[in-house]
Design a protein around this motif. Structure first.
Motif, mmCIF file in Angstrom:
data_model
loop_
_atom_site.group_PDB
_atom_site.id
_atom_site.type_symbol
_atom_site.label_atom_id
_atom_site.label_comp_id
_atom_site.label_asym_id
_atom_site.label_seq_id
_atom_site.Cartn_x
_atom_site.Cartn_y
_atom_site.Cartn_z
ATOM 1 N N ASN A 229 4.154 -3.334 -5.796
ATOM 2 C CA ASN A 229 3.222 -4.451 -5.861
ATOM 3 C C ASN A 229 2.150 -4.165 -6.908
ATOM 4 N N GLY B 237 -9.497 -16.024 -3.018
ATOM 5 C CA GLY B 237 -9.711 -14.826 -3.829
ATOM 6 C C GLY B 237 -10.837 -14.951 -4.842
ATOM 7 N N TYR C 112 1.307 -7.325 1.955
ATOM 8 C CA TYR C 112 2.313 -7.718 0.976
ATOM 9 C C TYR C 112 3.624 -7.836 1.732
ATOM 10 N N ARG D 162 -13.191 -4.189 -0.306
ATOM 11 C CA ARG D 162 -13.335 -4.307 -1.755
ATOM 12 C C ARG D 162 -14.684 -4.930 -2.150
ATOM 13 N N GLN E 137 -3.417 1.947 -1.953
ATOM 14 C CA GLN E 137 -3.030 0.705 -2.634
ATOM 15 C C GLN E 137 -3.204 0.812 -4.144
ATOM 16 N N ARG E 138 -3.915 1.863 -4.600
ATOM 17 C CA ARG E 138 -4.125 2.021 -6.043
ATOM 18 C C ARG E 138 -3.216 3.092 -6.641
ATOM 19 N N GLU F 46 -2.446 -5.311 -3.766
ATOM 20 C CA GLU F 46 -3.074 -5.994 -2.627
ATOM 21 C C GLU F 46 -2.340 -5.689 -1.325
ATOM 22 N N LYS G 137 -0.230 -5.640 -8.158
ATOM 23 C CA LYS G 137 -1.615 -6.049 -7.955
ATOM 24 C C LYS G 137 -2.356 -5.176 -6.942
ATOM 25 N N ILE H 275 -4.982 -17.498 -4.336
ATOM 26 C CA ILE H 275 -5.634 -16.537 -5.236
ATOM 27 C C ILE H 275 -6.962 -17.121 -5.699
ATOM 28 N N ASN I 138 -14.638 -8.009 3.238
ATOM 29 C CA ASN I 138 -13.607 -6.981 3.145
ATOM 30 C C ASN I 138 -14.096 -5.757 2.366
ATOM 31 N N SER J 229 2.021 -12.128 -1.609
ATOM 32 C CA SER J 229 0.727 -11.696 -1.099
ATOM 33 C C SER J 229 0.061 -12.943 -0.526
ATOM 34 N N GLN J 230 -1.133 -12.789 -0.008
ATOM 35 C CA GLN J 230 -1.918 -13.890 0.583
ATOM 36 C C GLN J 230 -1.379 -14.276 1.966
#
Lengths: 201, 201
Positions: free
Chosen positions: B35, A90, B42, B98, B26-27, B39, B37, A86, B96, B51-52
């Motif tokens: 999830n 991140g 997942y 975002r 995702q929102r 993200e 967050k 993160i 990405n 995540s990650q």
């Protein structure tokens, strides 16, 4: 990385690289002859040359297993990587010097906009961590034992302070920071205790 | 992640999340209830939620050790993490969706400037990889065996093509891409072979 080396009591030779002075020592021939990509941190052990902090920390942890940086349990170990990432993937890549320089160059933004950009990503990442690390009880990020997460968190909080970010919103992170900063490896690795520390830190 | 699951022949349930449709699934509440967050990717295995991608891939590799993603040798394993991180933390976070949306929102840049921003970080990262992976001989990133590096590289090359980046400068990467795309796990994980693939891919 410095914190990990101190935590594990590993002798090492430290070669400071100043990222701003004279346009950045990481771009000078002296450093590029050792590390052609000019990245920091860079870790050398015999023939092995490594960049990327996650790779360096994993290597250090496997070669010197005393004071482990990752939990034994498989699920917790993957959570430890997640929480470290993160910050590592991140926050850090979006607020480092190189990216800020590129933002200014491309979009001609003001110093304030540049600062807002970095602060935005730092605050967003710290908010996620405040929630995530609230799930663990104890002095450190993942509870009673120090882990790799703390090694990423403390320098990131140091950086957040430099950007003037108000840490009141992150009480759990502040507690962890306070716990860590009492420990010898963090004191020894503090930027202001390095031989190359500029006097204005 | 899909490639790893196919490579290891692990049964999984795939829940596609569309990042653009209706302002991003995702929102939406449906996904956020699973999830918080929002993200992707997942990964859920019993009580463990991750995540990650580096955390997910490490977990998958430890729990299902068949067809390993990381070399046994400590030095090579750390190199494998390093090379994967060049994409995971060195390219991906900077290009990405975002981050591109935030660049446009803050700096009001044109579509072309937005594309230039992403292409710059992709090309820079691929240049480093072209040099690094040239040190290994064989069909895959680190030589004769498939590793985690290939799992990061192939989707990144797919993405580079979408941005219209000329891959002629990266002959070693193109060779690795060609070798991988002949393999079943990469064919099954190809974006255009997913149930949620938009028809314009």
């Amino acid at each position: 990385m410095r914190i990990a080396l101190h935590y594990k009591n590993i002798d090492y030779e430290y070669r400071p690289i100043h990222l701003v002075k004279d346009g950045g020592e990481q771009r000078k021939e002296d450093y590029l002859s050792v590390n052609p990509k000019g990245e920091v941190p860079y870790f050398i052990d015999g023939d092995l040359k490594l960049s990327q902090s996650m790779a360096i920390l994993s290597y250090i942890d496997e070669k010197w297993p005393q004071n482990p940086l990752f939990p034994d349990d498989r699920g917790l170990r993957s959570r430890c990587i997640q929480l470290s990432e993160i910050i590592n993937s991140g926050i850090q890549p979006l607020q480092n010097l190189r990216v800020m320089q590129e933002v200014v160059k491309r979009f001609g933004c003001s110093d304030q906009e540049k600062k807002n950009w970095s602060s935005f990503w730092i605050e967003e990442g710290l908010s996620v961590l405040e929630r995530e690390l609230g799930l663990f009880k104890g002095p450190f990020s993942m509870g009673k034992d120090l882990t790799c997460v703390d090694l990423y968190l403390i320098p990131q909080i140091y950086n957040a302070k430099r950007f003037g970010i108000d840490l009141k919103r992150f009480p759990r992170l502040v507690d962890i920071n306070d716990s860590c900063l009492k420990l010898d490896p963090f004191i020894k690795a503090d930027p202001k205790n390095q031989p190359d520390s500029p006097s204005d830190l």
